[in-house]
Design an enzyme around this catalytic site. Structure first.
Site, PDB file in Angstrom:
ATOM      1  N   THR A  41       1.078  -0.345  -0.022  1.00 31.20           N
ATOM      2  CA  THR A  41      -0.160  -0.211  -0.365  1.00 31.20           C
ATOM      3  C   THR A  41       1.089   0.732   0.389  1.00 31.20           C
ATOM      4  O   THR A  41       0.627   1.929  -0.933  1.00 31.20           O
ATOM      5  CB  THR A  41      -0.636   0.088   1.265  1.00 31.20           C
ATOM      6  OG1 THR A  41      -1.812  -1.569   1.714  1.00 31.20           O
ATOM      7  CG2 THR A  41      -0.993   1.167   1.289  1.00 31.20           C
ATOM      8  N   VAL A  42       1.822   1.646   0.845  1.00 31.35           N
ATOM      9  CA  VAL A  42       2.929   2.358   0.957  1.00 31.35           C
ATOM     10  C   VAL A  42       3.531   2.573  -0.483  1.00 31.35           C
ATOM     11  O   VAL A  42       3.730   4.090  -0.757  1.00 31.35           O
ATOM     12  CB  VAL A  42       3.616   3.015   2.308  1.00 31.35           C
ATOM     13  CG1 VAL A  42       3.878   4.373   2.480  1.00 31.35           C
ATOM     14  CG2 VAL A  42       2.102   2.303   3.578  1.00 31.35           C
ATOM     15  N   ALA A  71      12.217  -3.074  -5.526  1.00 30.63           N
ATOM     16  CA  ALA A  71      12.405  -4.780  -5.505  1.00 30.63           C
ATOM     17  C   ALA A  71      10.321  -5.332  -4.816  1.00 30.63           C
ATOM     18  O   ALA A  71      10.416  -4.862  -4.070  1.00 30.63           O
ATOM     19  CB  ALA A  71      13.142  -5.419  -4.710  1.00 30.63           C
ATOM     20  N   ARG A  73       8.206  -8.326  -3.907  1.00 32.23           N
ATOM     21  CA  ARG A  73       8.048 -10.323  -2.773  1.00 32.23           C
ATOM     22  C   ARG A  73       7.647 -10.741  -3.815  1.00 32.23           C
ATOM     23  O   ARG A  73       8.893 -12.308  -4.265  1.00 32.23           O
ATOM     24  CB  ARG A  73       7.582 -10.402  -1.473  1.00 32.23           C
ATOM     25  CG  ARG A  73       8.020 -11.213  -0.767  1.00 32.23           C
ATOM     26  CD  ARG A  73       7.356 -10.986   0.325  1.00 32.23           C
ATOM     27  NE  ARG A  73       8.375 -10.451   1.254  1.00 32.23           N
ATOM     28  CZ  ARG A  73       8.000  -9.349   2.345  1.00 32.23           C
ATOM     29  NH1 ARG A  73       7.023  -9.298   3.038  1.00 32.23           N
ATOM     30  NH2 ARG A  73       8.705  -8.872   3.135  1.00 32.23           N
ATOM     31  N   LYS A 133       8.446   0.845  12.176  1.00 35.67           N
ATOM     32  CA  LYS A 133       7.950   1.077  13.129  1.00 35.67           C
ATOM     33  C   LYS A 133       8.773   0.057  13.495  1.00 35.67           C
ATOM     34  O   LYS A 133       9.382   0.831  15.143  1.00 35.67           O
ATOM     35  CB  LYS A 133       7.575   2.001  13.902  1.00 35.67           C
ATOM     36  CG  LYS A 133       5.810   0.960  13.704  1.00 35.67           C
ATOM     37  CD  LYS A 133       5.132   1.883  12.535  1.00 35.67           C
ATOM     38  CE  LYS A 133       4.362   0.628  12.413  1.00 35.67           C
ATOM     39  NZ  LYS A 133       3.650   0.919  10.734  1.00 35.67           N
ATOM     40  N   GLY A 162       1.868   8.666  10.311  1.00 39.92           N
ATOM     41  CA  GLY A 162       1.466   8.601   9.146  1.00 39.92           C
ATOM     42  C   GLY A 162       2.280  10.350   8.505  1.00 39.92           C
ATOM     43  O   GLY A 162       3.194  10.069   8.665  1.00 39.92           O
ATOM     44  N   ILE A 164       2.064  13.101   9.209  1.00 42.25           N
ATOM     45  CA  ILE A 164       2.219  14.207  10.515  1.00 42.25           C
ATOM     46  C   ILE A 164       3.127  14.498  10.738  1.00 42.25           C
ATOM     47  O   ILE A 164       4.863  13.299  10.647  1.00 42.25           O
ATOM     48  CB  ILE A 164       2.268  13.966  12.087  1.00 42.25           C
ATOM     49  CG1 ILE A 164       0.234  13.990  12.066  1.00 42.25           C
ATOM     50  CG2 ILE A 164       2.091  15.369  13.355  1.00 42.25           C
ATOM     51  CD1 ILE A 164      -0.026  13.200  13.222  1.00 42.25           C
ATOM     52  N   GLY A 215      -7.130   0.008   3.972  1.00 44.89           N
ATOM     53  CA  GLY A 215      -5.377   0.150   4.035  1.00 44.89           C
ATOM     54  C   GLY A 215      -4.714   0.999   5.461  1.00 44.89           C
ATOM     55  O   GLY A 215      -3.491   1.764   5.014  1.00 44.89           O
ATOM     56  N   LYS A 233       5.703   3.283  18.477  1.00 46.11           N
ATOM     57  CA  LYS A 233       5.871   4.909  17.450  1.00 46.11           C
ATOM     58  C   LYS A 233       5.912   5.640  18.671  1.00 46.11           C
ATOM     59  O   LYS A 233       7.429   6.444  18.882  1.00 46.11           O
ATOM     60  CB  LYS A 233       4.464   5.073  17.317  1.00 46.11           C
ATOM     61  CG  LYS A 233       3.853   4.429  15.495  1.00 46.11           C
ATOM     62  CD  LYS A 233       2.314   4.336  15.108  1.00 46.11           C
ATOM     63  CE  LYS A 233       2.354   3.679  13.573  1.00 46.11           C
ATOM     64  NZ  LYS A 233       0.883   4.517  13.461  1.00 46.11           N
TER      65      LYS A 233
END
Ligand code: HSE
Length: 466
Positions: A41-42, A71, A73, A133, A162, A164, A215, A233
């Protein structure tokens, strides 16, 4: 001007800082090449944004760049993101070993493989951007040590909050402050779940499924709901705020699994919201840190009570600046991509003009973390009881034996009749501020009573005035 510097054999003076010839050649002739590891997702959000806002980024940063390789998986997995298949590989080592790749962006998550990757990239002299994290909380000290030894930076804005910009704020904007406390909501998934349960009586499971669909949740959502995502975090924030390495086993963590619809009924009646709250507080008198992540009652008139859905908010109280609040989307593809790319630009600047950058500077001695049993707040305790005469008195007597003071009691008007003919009720005690350990002992005692029907539920009531 060519000259010999302490830092490198042959250096150039470039806008007031030292750069190697390689850096200057790069600046003059090359496009910086990025290697992206992870296209979940990110990762997809980062790739798409680097493409979509490419010219804006180049214009603002005054740097030419391209994503050279990605890259993944599984090469055959269908993807939402449009990407030339020739850019893909299933071996991140190809990126780390490619001398033309300048920067590695690590977005694979997990600890073991991500550690190997970041280690290899730093050893190869490539700045790393990560949003991981768990990796930093568990193995950050080793990686930051290597980063400092090698003079190769490790950036991690996306690891907390995220979109911030809390990491750079702690590293730079608030640098002159002793941080007195940090209180925050830093897990978007659990905040989304609690907000849904509060506003529309959605079940825990439906709200979790929705968060996964959108997500926000981790691949393994148990980390979101059991408090450990927020704890990782919190460890990063505390390490930065106090310049101290911290052992993850010292943080007190509990998740939102035991929050029930009835707790929201009581919270509303008593004037609170329920939030998975991170509290990091320095107790100067004993030179120790309070460090905990727990579902907590937050007074409705406090700004954190009104942070809903996937939003995060982090209140940092500094001795010079006073209270500050950082607010924004704490999870999701684009907000997190925004934070990752901020770091990518920092890393690109560093490639062209090496300056001073340290990801984490352990300037303090190792700080002690206060044992959870010794931390003090008021509490909300909910007993599910057999509704018979004297039940309040019996429980109150047990608590009193442990010197636990009750400030108020509350119950619901609707009792429930069980199959055996007995009546059940939910009985809430608000408890005066006391040590967690003392309260636990009293509740363990009370739980032995035959009038108690289920394990009592205990949440802290957070006070923000000290
Ligand atoms: N799963 C995390 C959250 C997002 O819900 O906040 C990434 O940190």
């Amino acid at each position: 001007m060519l000259f010999f510097s302490k830092r490198c054999n042959i250096g150039l003076l470039l806008r007031g800082s030292y750069a190697t010839i390689a850096h200057v050649i790069k600046a003059m002739s090359n496009t910086l090449q990025l290697g992206l590891v992870g296209l979940g997702t990110v990762g997809a959000g980062v790739y798409e944004t680097l493409c979509r806002n490419h010219s804006l980024l180049e214009a603002r940063a005054q740097i030419s760049f391209a994503v050279k390789r990605v890259a993944v998986r599984n090469l055959s997995r269908p993807r939402d993101v449009e990407i030339d298949a020739s850019m893909l590989t299933d071996d991140w080592r190809e990126l780390v070993n490619d001398p033309t790749i300048d920067i590695i962006i690590e977005l694979i998550g997990g600890v073991t493989e991500a550690y190997d990757l970041v280690l290899a990239a730093l050893r190869a002299g490539k700045p790393v951007v990560t949003g991981n994290k768990a990796l930093l909380a568990e193995r950050g000290s080793e990686l930051f040590k290597l980063s400092a030894e090698k003079g190769v930076p490790l950036y991690f804005e996306a690891s907390c909050g995220g979109g911030i910009p809390i990491i750079q704020s702690l590293q730079n904007s608030l640098i002159c402050n002793h941080v007195l406390s940090i209180a925050g909501i830093i897990n978007g998934t659990s905040n989304y779940i609690l907000s849904s349960m509060q506003d529309s009586a959605t079940s825990f499971l439906d709200a979790l499924l929705k968060a996964q669909e959108l997500g926000f949740a981790e691949a393994d959502p148990s980390f979101d709901v059991n408090g450990w995502d927020a704890a990782h975090k919190a460890l990063i924030l505390a390490m930065l705020a106090y310049g101290t390495p911290l052992d993850p086993s010292k943080i007190a963590v509990s998740g939102i699994e035991r929050v029930e619809a009835v707790d929201f009924q009581f919270a509303k009646k008593l004037g609170y919201a329920i939030k998975l709250l991170v509290v990091i507080k320095r107790h100067e008198e004993i030179d120790a840190l309070e460090l905990r992540v727990q579902p907590s009652f937050v007074p409705l008139d406090h700004v954190l009570a009104n942070v809903n859905g996937v939003f995060n908010a982090i209140a940092v109280n500094g001795d010079i600046v006073g209270e500050t609040i950082f607010y924004g989307r704490g999870a999701g593809k684009n907000p997190t991509a925004s934070a990752v790319i901020a770091d990518v630009v920092m890393a690109m600047r560093e490639c062209l003009q090496p300056g001073y950058h340290t990801g984490f500077n352990p300037y303090s001695k190792n700080m002690t973390v206060i044992d959870q049993a010794d931390t003090v707040t008021p509490y909300y305790v909910r007993f599910r009881v057999k509704d018979c005469p004297g039940v309040i008195a019996r429980l109150a007597t047990i608590l009193a034996r442990h010197e636990i003071g009750i400030s108020a009691t509350s119950s619901l008007s609707n009792t429930v009749k069980s199959a055996d003919g007995t009546t059940r009720n939910e009985l809430v005690f608000q408890i005066h501020a006391c040590k967690w350990g003392l309260l636990q002992a009293s509740i363990d005692d009370a739980s032995k009573e035959d009038c108690i029907d289920a394990n009592p539920v205990v949440f802290r009531i957070e006070q923000f005035n000290d």
